[in-house]
Write an enzyme that holds these catalytic residues in place. Structure first.
Site, short mmCIF file in Angstrom:
data_model
loop_
_atom_site.label_atom_id
_atom_site.label_comp_id
_atom_site.label_asym_id
_atom_site.label_seq_id
_atom_site.Cartn_x
_atom_site.Cartn_y
_atom_site.Cartn_z
N SER A 148 1.51 2.14 -11.19
CA SER A 148 0.25 1.79 -11.83
C SER A 148 -0.86 1.88 -10.80
CB SER A 148 0.31 0.36 -12.39
OG SER A 148 -0.96 -0.08 -12.82
N TYR A 165 2.39 -8.64 -11.44
CA TYR A 165 2.44 -7.24 -11.86
C TYR A 165 1.92 -6.32 -10.76
CZ TYR A 165 1.50 -3.02 -14.58
OH TYR A 165 1.48 -1.72 -15.03
#
Length: 258
Positions: A148, A165
């Site tokens: 990401s 995350y």
């Protein structure tokens, strides 16, 4: 070799985790369209069945295996079963992931563990199992990690906290670099795709309150769409990327360019 042959995946088996919807299903469409037999894993059987029906309708051969990647003891048996029932895995797409939104000072440890276990530990164990069972003996393989842009930079103070995350995706970014160097001797390439903001189930909450902000600092001025990962996924899965390894490539509308 003709250019189209470099992208041909006929005869290849591609395992895609979290492949029943969202980015994983988009990647499955791309690899299947170019000849790969796709194997999808996800936790929910009904979503897997829908994905298989969708892919079959496109003329793609698809197999599905319900599986929870955070159940570590089941990972090696899963790889053995796929090897026996479908064939050796040539392409591994590590797409399954989880997130959690909370300020760092209030982030529940249980939630931290959930995110790290799935996004890092499960990914590592599956990659290790596929490498040992399929790719290292064959002296060939393509590993694509879905990281990401959150693993390439910190959070904007304008967005909600996603510490676990972001940390997990940063780990995937460096795992990609390190494993690429270590497994190059086996003819295995390891690269990652670092998506920006795509409308998926995982980003639904973020986009509900922050889409205008996100679009404001995205140079291309839009979210990712259903086609934006397909070309890169095919490139990294095919012989066209045979001299590419250890790369973390942002597909983010230019967010990381500013």
């Amino acid at each position: 070799m003709a250019l189209k042959e470099l992208f041909d995946l006929t005869g290849k088996v591609a395992l895609i985790t979290g492949g029943s919807r969202g980015l994983g299903l988009q990647i499955a469409e791309a690899l299947g369209e170019y000849g790969a037999t796709v194997v999808l894993t996800a936790r929910k059987q009904n979503e897997l069945d829908d994905a298989r029906a969708h892919l079959t309708g496109m003329g793609i051969t698809a197999h599905v295996y319900p599986h929870d990647l955070s159940q570590f003891e089941t990972i090696e048996p899963l790889v053995e079963r796929i090897h026996a029932e479908v064939g050796p895995i040539h392409i591994l797409v590590n797409n399954a992931g989880a997130t959690w939104g909370a300020p760092a000072e209030d982030h529940p440890f249980e939630a931290w563990q959930k995110v790290i276990n799935l996004n890092v530990n499960g990914l590592f164990l599956l990659t290790q199992a596929v490498g040992k069972r399929c790719m290292i003996p064959a002296r060939a393989g393509r590993i694509i990690n879905v990281a990401s842009v959150a693993g390439l930079r910190g959070n904007s103070p304008r967005m909600a906290g996603t510490l676990a995350y972001n940390t997990s995706k940063g780990a995937v970014v460096n795992l990609t670099r390190t494993l690429a160097a270590e497994w190059a001797k086996y003819g295995i390439t390891v690269n990652s795709i670092c998506p920006g903001y795509f409308p998926t189930k995982m980003t639904k909450g973020t986009l509900a309150y922050g889409e205008e902000t996100i679009l404001g600092y995205t140079p291309l001025g839009r979210l990712g769409n259903d086609e934006d990962l397909k070309g890169l996924s095919l490139l990294l899965a095919s012989d066209a990327s045979a001299y590419m390894t250890g790369q973390n490539i942002a597909v983010d509308g230019g967010i990381t360019a500013i």
